[in-house]
Design an enzyme around this catalytic site. Structure first.
Site, PDB file in Angstrom:
ATOM      1  N   GLY A  95       0.841  -1.193   0.000  1.00  0.00           N
ATOM      2  CA  GLY A  95       0.000   0.000   0.000  1.00  0.00           C
ATOM      3  C   GLY A  95       0.873   1.237   0.000  1.00  0.00           C
ATOM      4  O   GLY A  95       2.100   1.127  -0.001  1.00  0.00           O
TER       5      GLY A  95
ATOM      6  N   GLU B 229       9.854  -2.931   4.545  1.00  0.00           N
ATOM      7  CA  GLU B 229      10.425  -2.093   3.484  1.00  0.00           C
ATOM      8  C   GLU B 229      11.054  -2.936   2.366  1.00  0.00           C
ATOM      9  O   GLU B 229      12.164  -2.656   1.899  1.00  0.00           O
ATOM     10  CB  GLU B 229      11.475  -1.123   4.062  1.00  0.00           C
ATOM     11  CG  GLU B 229      10.985  -0.260   5.215  1.00  0.00           C
ATOM     12  CD  GLU B 229      10.114   0.923   4.800  1.00  0.00           C
ATOM     13  OE1 GLU B 229       9.829   1.073   3.599  1.00  0.00           O
ATOM     14  OE2 GLU B 229       9.683   1.671   5.692  1.00  0.00           O
TER      15      GLU B 229
HETATM   16  P1  TMP Z   1       6.542   3.664   4.738  1.00  0.00           P
HETATM   17  O1  TMP Z   1       5.730   3.064   3.640  1.00  0.00           O
HETATM   18  O2  TMP Z   1       6.781   2.737   5.868  1.00  0.00           O
HETATM   19  O3  TMP Z   1       6.003   4.974   5.189  1.00  0.00           O
HETATM   20  O4  TMP Z   1       8.013   3.925   4.187  1.00  0.00           O
HETATM   21  C1  TMP Z   1       8.303   4.098   2.832  1.00  0.00           C
HETATM   22  C2  TMP Z   1       9.741   4.522   2.640  1.00  0.00           C
HETATM   23  O5  TMP Z   1      10.034   4.535   1.242  1.00  0.00           O
HETATM   24  C3  TMP Z   1      10.103   5.913   3.160  1.00  0.00           C
HETATM   25  O6  TMP Z   1      11.429   5.915   3.692  1.00  0.00           O
HETATM   26  C4  TMP Z   1      10.086   6.778   1.904  1.00  0.00           C
HETATM   27  C5  TMP Z   1      10.535   5.822   0.832  1.00  0.00           C
HETATM   28  N1  TMP Z   1      10.025   6.076  -0.518  1.00  0.00           N
HETATM   29  C6  TMP Z   1      10.899   6.011  -1.599  1.00  0.00           C
HETATM   30  O7  TMP Z   1      12.093   5.767  -1.427  1.00  0.00           O
HETATM   31  N2  TMP Z   1      10.422   6.220  -2.863  1.00  0.00           N
HETATM   32  C7  TMP Z   1       9.094   6.467  -3.126  1.00  0.00           C
HETATM   33  O8  TMP Z   1       8.727   6.638  -4.297  1.00  0.00           O
HETATM   34  C8  TMP Z   1       8.188   6.523  -1.998  1.00  0.00           C
HETATM   35  C9  TMP Z   1       6.746   6.781  -2.226  1.00  0.00           C
HETATM   36  C10 TMP Z   1       8.706   6.335  -0.730  1.00  0.00           C
HETATM   37 MG    MG Z   2       6.269   1.349   7.161  1.00  0.00          MG
END
Ligand code: TMP
Ligand code: MG
Ligand code: ADP
Ligand code: ZN
Length: 188
Positions: A11, A85
């Site tokens: 998601g 992640e």
């Molecule tokens: P989260 O889904 O747990 O909030 O963390 C997503 C991580 O991925 C956050 O460190 C930001 C990173 N990210 C990217 O590197 N590239 C992307 O295109 C997006 C949307 C998030």
């Molecule tokens: Mg997360």
């Protein structure tokens, strides 16, 4: 020996992926089952050695760079392996996960399905193909407030598609608001 199962939680950002992963950890923990948790070294957002949700629930985890490191840390008596992640790992993670589930270990993993450019993260797509169960989460859209957020939108200009961050860089939006924010109604 029974094979393990693979559950993948995907998601946009803030949709509760890490929280749900941690809830599954608790189920194994309450059942006194052995497990190990992993996260990519690159994710140093809240903590280096814990998987941490945006609401600050956490689980101790090995920070790793290469998916092969998971195999080195496994002793064989684990009931489950948890990985957060997954989008940050190389596609080889899918092979490693296959090996684990064929060896009787349940695998729960979570990660982004789409980049902020609406492109699939390859490693996540690959792992979803092998999954017994894919849990697709939604966030509350930052723009319209509907519980329909499926895409992460980047609010800063710098950085590429791999760019660690949180509320400082990204919001979660629904598809309609994503199109509006991009300034048009076309698919590109
Ligand atoms: P989260 O889904 O747990 O909030 O963390 C997503 C991580 O991925 C956050 O460190 C930001 C990173 N990210 C990217 O590197 N590239 C992307 O295109 C997006 C949307 C998030
Ligand atoms: Mg997360
Ligand atoms: P993820 O790993 O998917 O980024 P987390 O499990 O770390 O998500 O955090 C989810 C929590 O983030 C929610 O329980 C909620 O408290 C908080 N949150 C912040 N912004 C939003 C949003 N736009 N939609 C839903 N939850 C949000
Ligand atoms: Zn919206």
């Amino acid at each position: 020996m029974k094979t393990g199962k693979l559950v993948v939680i995907v998601g946009p950002m803030y949709s509760g992926k890490t929280s749900e992963l941690i809830q599954f950890v608790e189920i194994y923990s309450l059942g006194k089952k052995k497990f190990k948790a992993f996260k990519p070294v690159i994710d140093d957002r809240y903590d280096d050695t814990h998987i941490v949700s945006h609401t600050n629930t956490k689980v101790k985890a090995f920070p790793i760079t290469n998916p092969e490191e998971i195999k080195n840390k496994i002793s064989g008596d684990e009931s489950a392996v948890f990985i957060d992640e997954i989008q940050f790992f190389s596609e080889n993670l899918a092979e490693v996960i296959q090996e684990l589930i064929f060896n009787g270990i349940d695998v729960y993993c979570s990660g982004l399905d789409l980049t902020y450019k609406n492109n699939p993260f390859k490693t996540t797509s690959l792992i979803m193909s092998y999954a017994d169960e894919v849990i697709k989460k939604k966030a509350v859209c930052h723009e319209c407030g509907e519980y329909a957020g499926t895409i992460s939108y980047k609010i800063v200009e710098n950085g590429g598609e791999i760019d660690v961050g949180g509320f400082d860089k990204y919001i979660a939006v629904c598809r309609n608001c994503y199109v509006k924010l991009k300034g048009g109604n076309s698919y590109e």
